[in-house]
Write a protein that holds these residues in place. Structure first.
Motif, PDB file in Angstrom:
ATOM      1  N   GLU A  69       0.837  -1.223   0.049  1.00 45.66           N
ATOM      2  CA  GLU A  69      -0.033  -0.023   0.044  1.00 45.66           C
ATOM      3  C   GLU A  69       0.858   1.254   0.021  1.00 45.66           C
ATOM      4  O   GLU A  69       0.486   2.424  -0.672  1.00 45.66           O
ATOM      5  CB  GLU A  69      -0.900   0.056   1.013  1.00 45.66           C
ATOM      6  N   ARG A  99     -11.128   0.978  -4.200  1.00 48.38           N
ATOM      7  CA  ARG A  99      -9.936   1.022  -3.187  1.00 48.38           C
ATOM      8  C   ARG A  99      -9.285   2.491  -3.096  1.00 48.38           C
ATOM      9  O   ARG A  99      -9.664   3.191  -4.006  1.00 48.38           O
ATOM     10  CB  ARG A  99      -8.793  -0.142  -3.412  1.00 48.38           C
ATOM     11  N   TRP A 100      -8.774   2.526  -1.810  1.00 50.79           N
ATOM     12  CA  TRP A 100      -8.542   3.919  -1.461  1.00 50.79           C
ATOM     13  C   TRP A 100      -7.222   4.686  -2.121  1.00 50.79           C
ATOM     14  O   TRP A 100      -7.663   5.857  -2.489  1.00 50.79           O
ATOM     15  CB  TRP A 100      -8.085   3.997  -0.070  1.00 50.79           C
ATOM     16  N   GLN A 119     -16.898   6.304  -4.715  1.00 51.73           N
ATOM     17  CA  GLN A 119     -15.643   5.491  -4.206  1.00 51.73           C
ATOM     18  C   GLN A 119     -16.286   4.007  -3.608  1.00 51.73           C
ATOM     19  O   GLN A 119     -17.387   4.068  -2.842  1.00 51.73           O
ATOM     20  CB  GLN A 119     -15.254   6.371  -2.947  1.00 51.73           C
ATOM     21  N   PHE A 121     -14.578   1.049  -1.078  1.00 47.79           N
ATOM     22  CA  PHE A 121     -13.277   0.883  -0.405  1.00 47.79           C
ATOM     23  C   PHE A 121     -12.979  -0.583  -0.580  1.00 47.79           C
ATOM     24  O   PHE A 121     -11.884  -1.137  -0.200  1.00 47.79           O
ATOM     25  CB  PHE A 121     -13.291   1.309   0.899  1.00 47.79           C
ATOM     26  N   LEU A 124     -12.367  -1.343   4.870  1.00 44.22           N
ATOM     27  CA  LEU A 124     -11.956  -0.081   5.448  1.00 44.22           C
ATOM     28  C   LEU A 124     -10.796  -0.562   6.462  1.00 44.22           C
ATOM     29  O   LEU A 124     -10.860  -1.841   7.208  1.00 44.22           O
ATOM     30  CB  LEU A 124     -12.934   0.812   6.275  1.00 44.22           C
ATOM     31  N   ARG A 142      -3.267   4.861   5.428  1.00 50.11           N
ATOM     32  CA  ARG A 142      -4.842   4.381   4.571  1.00 50.11           C
ATOM     33  C   ARG A 142      -5.636   4.788   5.777  1.00 50.11           C
ATOM     34  O   ARG A 142      -6.705   5.413   5.236  1.00 50.11           O
ATOM     35  CB  ARG A 142      -4.686   2.759   4.635  1.00 50.11           C
ATOM     36  N   GLU A 146      -8.505   7.186   4.237  1.00 50.40           N
ATOM     37  CA  GLU A 146      -9.697   6.783   4.024  1.00 50.40           C
ATOM     38  C   GLU A 146     -11.057   7.863   4.598  1.00 50.40           C
ATOM     39  O   GLU A 146     -11.917   8.158   3.564  1.00 50.40           O
ATOM     40  CB  GLU A 146     -10.029   5.494   4.512  1.00 50.40           C
TER      41      GLU A 146
END
Length: 278
Positions: A69, A99-100, A119, A121, A124, A142, A146
Motif C-alpha cells: 500500500e 480501493r483507497w 468510491q 473501499f 476499511l 490508509r 480513507e
C-alpha cells in the motif's frame, strides 16, 4: 453513459474477477466502460478492447511489484496526472474508484473537471485493524486518508450496513453512502452442475486467508459443538505447501486441541473453477 473504473491497485482485469464482472455487467446494460489500471512494466498495448463496451487503459510508471500500500500511495501522483489529461480531452460521465489509492488518484485527476466521483473501499482499514487483519505497525496512511476520501467524493458504495456504520463514524455523511451488497453470479454458483466429492456429513465451507487466525479459530470452536458436521477451509498456499505455512500450522494445532482434526479439511489454494463445485 461513459463510466471510468479506476483500479490503480491492479495491472489487469485477469487478476481481479470482481472488477472484470463489474465492467462486463455495466457494458451489458449499454454503458461504455473504460478501466484504468496500472502498467506492470511488461510490453503491452496501452489500450485494449476487452469485449464490446469495455476498454482497458494501462497508465502510470509501470512497476509490476508495487502491491504494497505504501508503494501504491507513492505512485498516485504518477498515475493521476495522465488520468487528468485523458479526462480533460475525453470526459467521462462518472468515475468509480475501487480501493483507497484509486480514490486519491481519481480525486486528483477529476479536480477542476467537475466529474462526479464514486468510491468503493472494498474494506476499511479501521475494520481490518479491529478484526486484527491489519497489523498496528502498518496501514497508518490508509487509516488517516480513507475518512478524507469518503468525505470528498460525491458518493460512497458500501458493501454492508456494518461498513456504512464505520463510514458514518469516520465522518462520511450518511446521505452520500449507498449500501450495495456484494453479489453472486447465480449462473456460475447454483445448485445444479458439478459437485465436489464429499462424505455423508453436513459440510461447512469457508473461503478465507489463513492469516485470519482469530476468525478461523472461532469457526473451529463452533465446529467442535456440531459433531455431525465437517469443515472445508479453502485458502492459503497450494495444498502441497501447507505444511510449510506457519498460519496453517497454528490452525492445525487449534483443530487438534479441539479434537476436530478428523472433521477439518484444509484444501489450500482453490482455483476459481473449483469453487462452484465446492
Amino acid at each position: 453513459m461513459k463510466i471510468a473504473l479506476v483500479a490503480q491497485h491492479t495491472t489487469s482485469l485477469a487478476e481481479d474477477a470482481r472488477l472484470r464482472e463489474l465492467s462486463r455487467s455495466l457494458a451489458g446494460k449499454g454503458h461504455r466502460v473504460t478501466v484504468y489500471a496500472r502498467k506492470d512494466g511488461a510490453p503491452a498495448p496501452a489500450k485494449a478492447e476487452l469485449e464490446p463496451g469495455v476498454q482497458i487503459e494501462l497508465i502510470g510508471p509501470g512497476d509490476k511489484h508495487a502491491s504494497d500500500e505504501s508503494q501504491l500511495l507513492a505512485q498516485v501522483p504518477a498515475f493521476s496526472q495522465p488520468l487528468h489529461e485523458r479526462w480533460r480531452h475525453e470526459r467521462p460521465d462518472v468515475v468509480h474508484a475501487l480501493r483507497w489509492t484509486s480514490g486519491l488518484a481519481s480525486l486528483a485527476a477529476a479536480r477542476d473537471l467537475r466529474i462526479p466521483v464514486v468510491q468503493s473501499f472494498d474494506s476499511l482499514g479501521v475494520a481490518e485493524r479491529r478484526h486484527h487483519v491489519l497489523p498496528l505497525s502498518v496501514g497508518t496512511e490508509r487509516i488517516r486518508l480513507e475518512p478524507a476520501i469518503g468525505r470528498s467524493v460525491n458518493a460512497v458504495v458500501a458493501g454492508s450496513s456494518d461498513e456504512e456504520s464505520d463510514l458514518t463514524r469516520l465522518g462520511v455523511p450518511r446521505r452520500s453512502i449507498k449500501v450495495v451488497p456484494c453479489g453472486v453470479d447465480t449462473d456460475e454458483f447454483n445448485p445444479e452442475g458439478p459437485v465436489a466429492d464429499r462424505t455423508g456429513r453436513h459440510r461447512l465451507v469457508t473461503v478465507a486467508d489463513l492469516q485470519e487466525h482469530d476468525a478461523l479459530a472461532t469457526l473451529l470452536q463452533a465446529l467442535s459443538k456440531v459433531p455431525g458436521a465437517e469443515l472445508v477451509v479453502a485458502g492459503g498456499p497450494p495444498r502441497a505447501k501447507l505444511r510449510g505455512d506457519m498460519a496453517y500450522r497454528r490452525l492445525a494445532k487449534v483443530a487438534e486441541s479441539l479434537d476436530v482434526t478428523g472433521r477439518v479439511l484444509f484444501a489450500g489454494e482453490v482455483g476459481r473453477g473449483a469453487l462452484p463445485p465446492l
